[in-house]
Design an enzyme around this catalytic site. Structure first.
Site, PDB file in Angstrom:
ATOM      1  N   ARG A   1      -8.327  -0.412   5.422  1.00 30.09           N
ATOM      2  CA  ARG A   1      -7.556   0.643   4.755  1.00 30.09           C
ATOM      3  C   ARG A   1      -6.258   0.090   4.187  1.00 30.09           C
ATOM      4  NH1 ARG A   1      -5.591   4.936   8.278  1.00 30.09           N
ATOM      5  NH2 ARG A   1      -4.452   5.223   6.361  1.00 30.09           N
TER       6      ARG A   1
ATOM      7  N   ASP B   1       5.479   0.368  12.037  1.00 31.57           N
ATOM      8  CA  ASP B   1       4.248  -0.288  11.559  1.00 31.57           C
ATOM      9  C   ASP B   1       4.162  -1.765  11.955  1.00 31.57           C
ATOM     10  OD1 ASP B   1       3.352   2.067  10.474  1.00 31.57           O
ATOM     11  OD2 ASP B   1       3.707   1.525   8.384  1.00 31.57           O
TER      12      ASP B   1
ATOM     13  N   LYS C   1       0.827  -1.204   0.000  1.00 31.55           N
ATOM     14  CA  LYS C   1       0.000   0.000   0.000  1.00 31.55           C
ATOM     15  C   LYS C   1       0.868   1.264   0.000  1.00 31.55           C
ATOM     16  CE  LYS C   1      -1.569   1.571   4.100  1.00 31.55           C
ATOM     17  NZ  LYS C   1      -1.192   2.987   4.318  1.00 31.55           N
ATOM     18  N   ASN C   2       1.897   1.268   0.856  1.00 30.41           N
ATOM     19  CA  ASN C   2       2.692   2.490   1.003  1.00 30.41           C
ATOM     20  C   ASN C   2       3.630   2.745  -0.181  1.00 30.41           C
ATOM     21  OD1 ASN C   2       1.415   2.972   3.375  1.00 30.41           O
ATOM     22  ND2 ASN C   2       3.173   2.578   4.700  1.00 30.41           N
TER      23      ASN C   2
ATOM     24  N   CYS D   1      -4.460  12.352  13.811  1.00 26.50           N
ATOM     25  CA  CYS D   1      -5.035  11.017  13.730  1.00 26.50           C
ATOM     26  C   CYS D   1      -4.743  10.336  15.049  1.00 26.50           C
ATOM     27  CB  CYS D   1      -4.469  10.244  12.552  1.00 26.50           C
ATOM     28  SG  CYS D   1      -2.738   9.881  12.721  1.00 26.50           S
TER      29      CYS D   1
ATOM     30  N   ARG E   1       1.143  14.256  13.839  1.00 26.11           N
ATOM     31  CA  ARG E   1       1.593  14.029  12.471  1.00 26.11           C
ATOM     32  C   ARG E   1       1.487  15.257  11.570  1.00 26.11           C
ATOM     33  NH1 ARG E   1      -0.367   8.217  10.374  1.00 26.11           N
ATOM     34  NH2 ARG E   1       1.646   8.192   9.347  1.00 26.11           N
TER      35      ARG E   1
HETATM   36  C1  UD1 Z   1       4.815   6.756   6.527  1.00 27.71           C
HETATM   37  C2  UD1 Z   1       3.955   5.537   6.321  1.00 27.71           C
HETATM   38  C3  UD1 Z   1       3.441   5.023   7.655  1.00 27.71           C
HETATM   39  C4  UD1 Z   1       4.609   4.789   8.624  1.00 27.71           C
HETATM   40  C5  UD1 Z   1       5.502   6.035   8.718  1.00 27.71           C
HETATM   41  C6  UD1 Z   1       6.756   5.809   9.533  1.00 27.71           C
HETATM   42  C7  UD1 Z   1       2.979   5.939   4.127  1.00 27.71           C
HETATM   43  C8  UD1 Z   1       1.784   6.288   3.325  1.00 27.71           C
HETATM   44  N1  UD1 Z   1       2.838   5.909   5.461  1.00 27.71           N
HETATM   45  O1  UD1 Z   1       3.995   7.768   7.096  1.00 27.71           O
HETATM   46  O2  UD1 Z   1       2.750   3.800   7.436  1.00 27.71           O
HETATM   47  O3  UD1 Z   1       4.102   4.517   9.911  1.00 27.71           O
HETATM   48  O4  UD1 Z   1       5.906   6.447   7.393  1.00 27.71           O
HETATM   49  O5  UD1 Z   1       7.493   4.751   8.998  1.00 27.71           O
HETATM   50  O6  UD1 Z   1       4.023   5.670   3.585  1.00 27.71           O
HETATM   51  N2  UD1 Z   1       6.831  14.502  10.879  1.00 27.71           N
HETATM   52  C9  UD1 Z   1       6.865  15.838  11.190  1.00 27.71           C
HETATM   53  N3  UD1 Z   1       6.652  16.753  10.193  1.00 27.71           N
HETATM   54  C10 UD1 Z   1       6.404  16.363   8.897  1.00 27.71           C
HETATM   55  C11 UD1 Z   1       6.385  14.998   8.596  1.00 27.71           C
HETATM   56  C12 UD1 Z   1       6.608  14.088   9.603  1.00 27.71           C
HETATM   57  O7  UD1 Z   1       7.065  16.212  12.337  1.00 27.71           O
HETATM   58  O8  UD1 Z   1       6.228  17.248   8.036  1.00 27.71           O
HETATM   59  C13 UD1 Z   1       7.032  13.492  11.949  1.00 27.71           C
HETATM   60  C14 UD1 Z   1       5.811  12.600  12.176  1.00 27.71           C
HETATM   61  O9  UD1 Z   1       4.879  13.193  13.015  1.00 27.71           O
HETATM   62  C15 UD1 Z   1       6.452  11.361  12.747  1.00 27.71           C
HETATM   63  C16 UD1 Z   1       7.795  11.278  12.014  1.00 27.71           C
HETATM   64  O10 UD1 Z   1       8.047  12.594  11.539  1.00 27.71           O
HETATM   65  O11 UD1 Z   1       6.681  11.513  14.111  1.00 27.71           O
HETATM   66  C17 UD1 Z   1       7.839  10.314  10.852  1.00 27.71           C
HETATM   67  O12 UD1 Z   1       6.737  10.539  10.010  1.00 27.71           O
HETATM   68  P1  UD1 Z   1       6.729  10.211   8.457  1.00 27.71           P
HETATM   69  O13 UD1 Z   1       7.908   9.402   8.075  1.00 27.71           O
HETATM   70  O14 UD1 Z   1       6.502  11.488   7.725  1.00 27.71           O
HETATM   71  O15 UD1 Z   1       5.429   9.326   8.335  1.00 27.71           O
HETATM   72  P2  UD1 Z   1       4.464   9.287   7.093  1.00 27.71           P
HETATM   73  O16 UD1 Z   1       5.259   9.550   5.872  1.00 27.71           O
HETATM   74  O17 UD1 Z   1       3.265  10.084   7.369  1.00 27.71           O
END
Ligand code: UD1
Length: 422
Positions: free
Chosen positions: A402, A310, A22-23, A119, A124
């Site tokens: 999902r 995850d 999915k990701n 969420c 996030r």
């Molecule tokens: C992706 C995955 C999700 C997985 C996560 C961490 C997808 C669609 N989802 O989510 O399944 O759990 O990686 O491996 O690929 N953060 C910030 N600011 C930002 C972006 C992130 O502070 O602009 C923080 C987040 O709150 C979190 C950390 O960085 O604490 C990592 O998040 P991130 O790697 O961005 O997760 P996703 O890409 O949303």
């Protein structure tokens, strides 16, 4: 709202086939917005988030072919993106909608995407995506819950971006933005997840010039135009890990096919530490046998190639059945232990203190009604239900839908008894 009724205590045996990730599929679909030509994607999982992303792309005037029988082949064609807006109704159900920001902005020179909002597992934010795009020259405002972005002159410029924190979708968004930008972009402290490398593979087929995939530094030389491509999505490493735990927690003996064990090295190493037998029988094929004596092990979640956040909830379910004390430390998300309180209600012995959960085992679990709070938490409750005595009812399984393709059918084919109740 659907629920699962699980009759626990059955040992799993047989073979299960893993779906596409999915990701990896979500960013690949978003990447189709970068070109007017068709992008053909195969091995797309049949899960709710894919349908949501399809709707979002259709809303932006892309043509999305009807999903076929699994593995789904999808063709996305976006000759002209008309309404460059990702509305809240779609975005709120799926945070990955933010992945449309980078490609739309670099293709059209403007974009409007609703902020995803919080969420269950934490705030996030998307501040890192926004800051990095601003470094590429985008003028960005957030108002009334929307991110409005504009590239002066219609085109983003290459930049040197150092991510303060590793972000998976942030890295993907910036890769897509940089692919059509003017000049070179360098991304430091980039995510190294296999899903990022898979996106690089697709973008390269589309004509993008990218180096450094699989490392923390990615270099993108922007091109004027990208073209269509055909791409097969990598297997889902988290679905694979979830089935490894399903085999292990039931003391079963299962084969997992169509997977990529090389993407699960840290997860498999940790499971072997607990005495679970995991054999790579052939490329893309794993055999899992439950441990004679399951032992507790500590784990800390990390960015790839570390142990994936995850898989944290599923590992916790397994540790309730292990001999000894396991300390589980969550470093990626601030509030990702919601499953622990549901497992407590099933009889587990877990103490949560901030980012650390201490699991003492083994404890027999008893079936009861539990509520799924997010995608991976719901998977962990299903796993707990597989070993619990009596009946476990998992409510709100839309979370699991999902991201897992027909999980109940796959488990039942291995001998579990999981019934979907509407
Ligand atoms: C992706 C995955 C999700 C997985 C996560 C961490 C997808 C669609 N989802 O989510 O399944 O759990 O990686 O491996 O690929 N953060 C910030 N600011 C930002 C972006 C992130 O502070 O602009 C923080 C987040 O709150 C979190 C950390 O960085 O604490 C990592 O998040 P991130 O790697 O961005 O997760 P996703 O890409 O949303």
């Amino acid at each position: 709202m659907d629920r699962f009724r699980i009759e626990g205590g059955r040992r799993l045996e047989g073979t299960v086939r893993i779906s596409g990730a999915k990701n990896a599929a979500l960013p690949a679909m978003a990447a189709a917005l970068l070109t007017a030509e068709p992008v053909h994607l195969t091995n797309i999982p049949r899960v709710r988030d894919i349908i949501t992303m399809g709707k979002l792309l259709a809303h932006m005037n892309a043509r999305v072919s009807t999903p076929d029988v699994p593995p789904i082949d999808l063709t996305i064609e976006a000759p002209a993106i008309c309404e460059a807006e990702a509305p809240y109704e779609l975005v709120r159900t799926m945070r990955a909608s933010i992945l449309t920001l980078g490609p739309v902005l670099s293709r059209l020179g403007r974009a409007r995407v609703s902020l995803p909002g919080g969420c269950a597992i934490g705030a996030r934010p998307v501040d890192l995506h926004i800051k990095a795009l601003a470094q590429m020259g985008a003028e960005i405002t957030t108002e009334h819950g929307y991110v409005n972005a504009r590239a002066p002159g219609g085109r983003l410029r290459g930049a040197h971006i150092v991510f303060e924190k590793i972000t998976v979708t942030g890295t993907e968004n910036l890769l897509m933005a940089a692919a059509l930008a003017e000049g070179e972009t360098r991304l430091d402290n980039a995510a190294r997840e296999p899903e990022v490398a898979d996106l690089v593979g697709l973008l390269r087929k589309m004509g993008a010039q990218i180096e450094g995939d699989g490392t923390a530094t990615l270099r993108v030389r922007g091109v004027e135009r990208l073209h269509g491509a055909t791409h097969t999505i990598i297997p889902d490493r988290i679905e694979t890990g979830t089935f490894v735990v399903a085999g292990a927690i039931t003391g079963g003996d299962i084969e997992i096919t169509g997977c990529a064990p090389e993407h699960l090295a840290a997860i498999l190493a940790k499971l072997r530490e607990t005495n679970v037998v995991v054999l790579e029988e052939a490329p893309g094929r794993l055999r899992v046998r439950g441990a004679k004596k399951l032992l507790a092990a500590d784990v800390t979640t990390e960015e790839y190639p570390g142990f994936a956040t995850d898989m944290q909830a599923q590992f916790m379910a397994l540790m309730t059945q292990a001999r000894g004390t396991s300390v589980i430390t969550e470093t990626i998300f601030e509030n990702r232990f919601l499953h622990a309180s549901e497992m407590l209600r099933m009889g587990a012995d877990i103490t949560v203190e901030g980012r650390r959960a201490v699991v003492r085992g083994p404890t027999p679990l008893q079936g009861t009604g539990v509520i799924a709070s997010d995608l991976r938490a719901s998977a962990s409750l299903v796993l707990a239900g597989l070993v619990a005595s009596g009946e476990t009812i998992v409510d709100r399984v839309y979370h699991i839908d999902r991201g897992y393709e027909r999980i109940e059918e796959k488990l039942n084919a291995l001998g579990a008894r999981v019934e979907r109740v509407r």
